[in-house]
Design a protein around this motif. Structure first.
Motif, PDB file in Angstrom:
ATOM      1  N   GLN A   2     -11.561   4.023   8.363  1.00  0.00           N
ATOM      2  CA  GLN A   2     -10.470   4.606   7.591  1.00  0.00           C
ATOM      3  C   GLN A   2      -9.857   5.799   8.321  1.00  0.00           C
ATOM      4  OE1 GLN A   2     -11.939   5.303   3.634  1.00  0.00           O
ATOM      5  NE2 GLN A   2     -11.746   3.165   3.075  1.00  0.00           N
ATOM      6  N   ARG A   5      -3.838  11.359  -9.134  1.00  0.00           N
ATOM      7  CA  ARG A   5      -4.488  10.892 -10.369  1.00  0.00           C
ATOM      8  C   ARG A   5      -4.102  11.708 -11.595  1.00  0.00           C
ATOM      9  NH1 ARG A   5      -9.914  10.666  -7.459  1.00  0.00           N
ATOM     10  NH2 ARG A   5      -9.761   8.668  -6.411  1.00  0.00           N
ATOM     11  N   LEU A  31       0.806   7.899   0.008  1.00  0.00           N
ATOM     12  CA  LEU A  31      -0.283   7.303  -0.774  1.00  0.00           C
ATOM     13  C   LEU A  31      -0.252   5.782  -0.678  1.00  0.00           C
ATOM     14  CD1 LEU A  31      -0.495   9.329  -4.090  1.00  0.00           C
ATOM     15  CD2 LEU A  31      -2.335   8.923  -2.470  1.00  0.00           C
ATOM     16  N   SER A  32       0.923   5.226  -0.728  1.00  0.00           N
ATOM     17  CA  SER A  32       1.066   3.777  -0.616  1.00  0.00           C
ATOM     18  C   SER A  32       0.592   3.292   0.750  1.00  0.00           C
ATOM     19  CB  SER A  32       2.526   3.386  -0.855  1.00  0.00           C
ATOM     20  OG  SER A  32       2.687   2.006  -0.738  1.00  0.00           O
ATOM     21  N   ARG A  82      -7.962  12.393   0.721  1.00  0.00           N
ATOM     22  CA  ARG A  82      -8.712  12.533  -0.528  1.00  0.00           C
ATOM     23  C   ARG A  82      -7.997  13.492  -1.476  1.00  0.00           C
ATOM     24  NH1 ARG A  82     -13.712  15.536  -1.476  1.00  0.00           N
ATOM     25  NH2 ARG A  82     -14.443  14.787  -3.464  1.00  0.00           N
ATOM     26  N   ARG A 122      -5.084  11.741  -3.072  1.00  0.00           N
ATOM     27  CA  ARG A 122      -5.517  10.821  -4.131  1.00  0.00           C
ATOM     28  C   ARG A 122      -5.861  11.578  -5.403  1.00  0.00           C
ATOM     29  NH1 ARG A 122      -8.495   8.753   0.098  1.00  0.00           N
ATOM     30  NH2 ARG A 122     -10.449   9.430  -0.863  1.00  0.00           N
ATOM     31  N   ARG A 125       4.060  10.389  -2.317  1.00  0.00           N
ATOM     32  CA  ARG A 125       3.832   9.100  -2.987  1.00  0.00           C
ATOM     33  C   ARG A 125       3.936   7.946  -1.983  1.00  0.00           C
ATOM     34  NH1 ARG A 125       5.145  12.258  -6.666  1.00  0.00           N
ATOM     35  NH2 ARG A 125       7.021  12.408  -7.803  1.00  0.00           N
ATOM     36  N   SER A 154      -3.194   3.622   0.940  1.00  0.00           N
ATOM     37  CA  SER A 154      -3.852   2.562   0.181  1.00  0.00           C
ATOM     38  C   SER A 154      -3.931   1.290   1.016  1.00  0.00           C
ATOM     39  CB  SER A 154      -3.100   2.314  -1.124  1.00  0.00           C
ATOM     40  OG  SER A 154      -3.705   1.306  -1.866  1.00  0.00           O
ATOM     41  N   ARG A 206      -6.575   1.795   3.664  1.00  0.00           N
ATOM     42  CA  ARG A 206      -7.926   1.709   3.094  1.00  0.00           C
ATOM     43  C   ARG A 206      -8.306   0.259   2.800  1.00  0.00           C
ATOM     44  NH1 ARG A 206      -9.026   5.657  -1.656  1.00  0.00           N
ATOM     45  NH2 ARG A 206     -11.152   5.240  -1.032  1.00  0.00           N
ATOM     46  N   ARG A 207      -7.363  -0.496   2.258  1.00  0.00           N
ATOM     47  CA  ARG A 207      -7.635  -1.913   1.978  1.00  0.00           C
ATOM     48  C   ARG A 207      -7.935  -2.664   3.269  1.00  0.00           C
ATOM     49  NH1 ARG A 207      -3.468  -1.286  -1.606  1.00  0.00           N
ATOM     50  NH2 ARG A 207      -1.998  -2.247  -0.198  1.00  0.00           N
TER      51      ARG A 207
END
Length: 152
Positions: A24, A46, A104-105, A39, A42, A101, A108, A111-112
């Motif tokens: 990652q 939230r 973040l996308s 982190r 994220r 934002r 993500s 990370r996937r």
């Protein structure tokens, strides 16, 4: 010498976790982010309301000064914005920007991809079993040492 299968379980778990973190980190680097910054993003994301710096530090389980360093970098990159807390002028609120934002996308997706690379060795049934086992472990804070805090 302990030869029970459980004896190597902690070591195998830690090695897998380190492999995920390394993968990652490598995928976050092109985004200009460190794992700590990712982190923090994220955690901020939230919350539907702006998050106080002290609250972010608590959720990151770091001292407030370290949280300031993380937010400084995120703000310099245009990913978060700071504003005075109208209800407490000694506090600062942190919110995501539109660029945050979007980051973040991208995070993500990175990370996937990192997880897919590691977990591709498992069948779908094995992945579901692992997911269930990890969720069970995650629910049990009876395993946390006294004074430990939940990490995000």
């Amino acid at each position: 010498m302990d030869t029970a299968p459980e004896s190597d379980l902690p070591e195998l778990f830690l090695r897998a976790a380190k492999r995920i973190r390394r993968n990652q980190s490598a995928r976050l680097a092109p985004l200009g982010l460190t794992p700590a910054q990712a982190r923090a993003l994220r955690i901020i994301a939230r919350h539907s309301e702006p998050l106080r710096m002290a609250g972010l530090a608590e959720r990151l389980d770091i001292v407030p000064r370290s949280a300031t360093t993380v937010v400084d970098a995120l703000e310099s990159a245009g990913l978060v914005a700071r504003a005075p807390d109208p209800s407490n002028r000694r506090s600062t609120l942190v919110t995501l920007t539109d660029a945050g934002r979007a980051a973040l996308s991208r995070m993500s997706a990175a990370r996937r991809a990192a997880a897919e690379e590691l977990f591709s060795a498992l069948s779908p049934d094995e992945r579901e079993t692992l997911r269930h086992l990890l969720a069970t472990l995650d629910m049990g804070d009876h395993c946390q040492p006294a004074g430990a805090t939940e990490r995000s």
